[in-house]
Scaffold this motif. Structure first.
Motif, mmCIF file in Angstrom:
data_model
loop_
_atom_site.group_PDB
_atom_site.id
_atom_site.type_symbol
_atom_site.label_atom_id
_atom_site.label_comp_id
_atom_site.label_asym_id
_atom_site.label_seq_id
_atom_site.Cartn_x
_atom_site.Cartn_y
_atom_site.Cartn_z
ATOM 1 N N TYR A 43 83.144 144.928 101.770
ATOM 2 C CA TYR A 43 82.665 146.222 101.022
ATOM 3 C C TYR A 43 81.735 145.703 99.930
ATOM 4 N N ARG A 44 82.228 144.966 98.826
ATOM 5 C CA ARG A 44 81.466 144.515 97.817
ATOM 6 C C ARG A 44 80.049 143.862 98.040
ATOM 7 N N ALA A 45 80.295 142.941 99.042
ATOM 8 C CA ALA A 45 78.908 142.267 99.378
ATOM 9 C C ALA A 45 77.907 142.828 100.181
ATOM 10 N N SER A 47 75.219 146.218 100.720
ATOM 11 C CA SER A 47 74.709 147.005 100.072
ATOM 12 C C SER A 47 74.237 148.140 100.798
ATOM 13 N N LYS A 69 77.780 155.004 98.881
ATOM 14 C CA LYS A 69 78.165 153.819 99.568
ATOM 15 C C LYS A 69 79.885 153.980 99.919
ATOM 16 N N GLU A 70 80.522 154.526 98.857
ATOM 17 C CA GLU A 70 82.007 154.999 99.094
ATOM 18 C C GLU A 70 82.240 155.743 100.282
#
Length: 83
Positions: A43-45, A47, A69-70
């Motif tokens: 998720y974090r990586a 975009s 994004k969430e």
């Protein structure tokens, strides 16, 4: 006078010559691409720009279908993990 400007966008599939809704097709493409990227990169990586580039759509179109994004991540989980 017919008001066709407010109708859903309809395209013709060049292979089958049957109409389909372009918006639903793009949304599915975004969901599938986001699922692939979230599962491989995390998720974090991942975009929204990467999802847009890989799905060959604009970031604005992603935000049209999903607020953030969430939100996209939650819809991906619901879409692919729902029984």
């Amino acid at each position: 006078m017919t008001s066709w400007a407010f109708a859903s966008p309809v395209c013709v599939d060049s292979k089958n010559f049957f109409p389909y809704r372009a918006g639903m097709d793009a949304r599915e493409k975004i969901l599938e691409t986001a699922a692939r990227l979230f599962s491989t990169q995390g998720y974090r990586a991942t975009s929204l720009a990467q999802v847009a580039r890989a799905a060959q759509v604009s970031k604005a179109l992603i935000l049209w279908h999903f607020n953030s994004k969430e939100h996209l991540f939650h819809v991906v989980l619901q879409h692919f993990l729902a029984p």
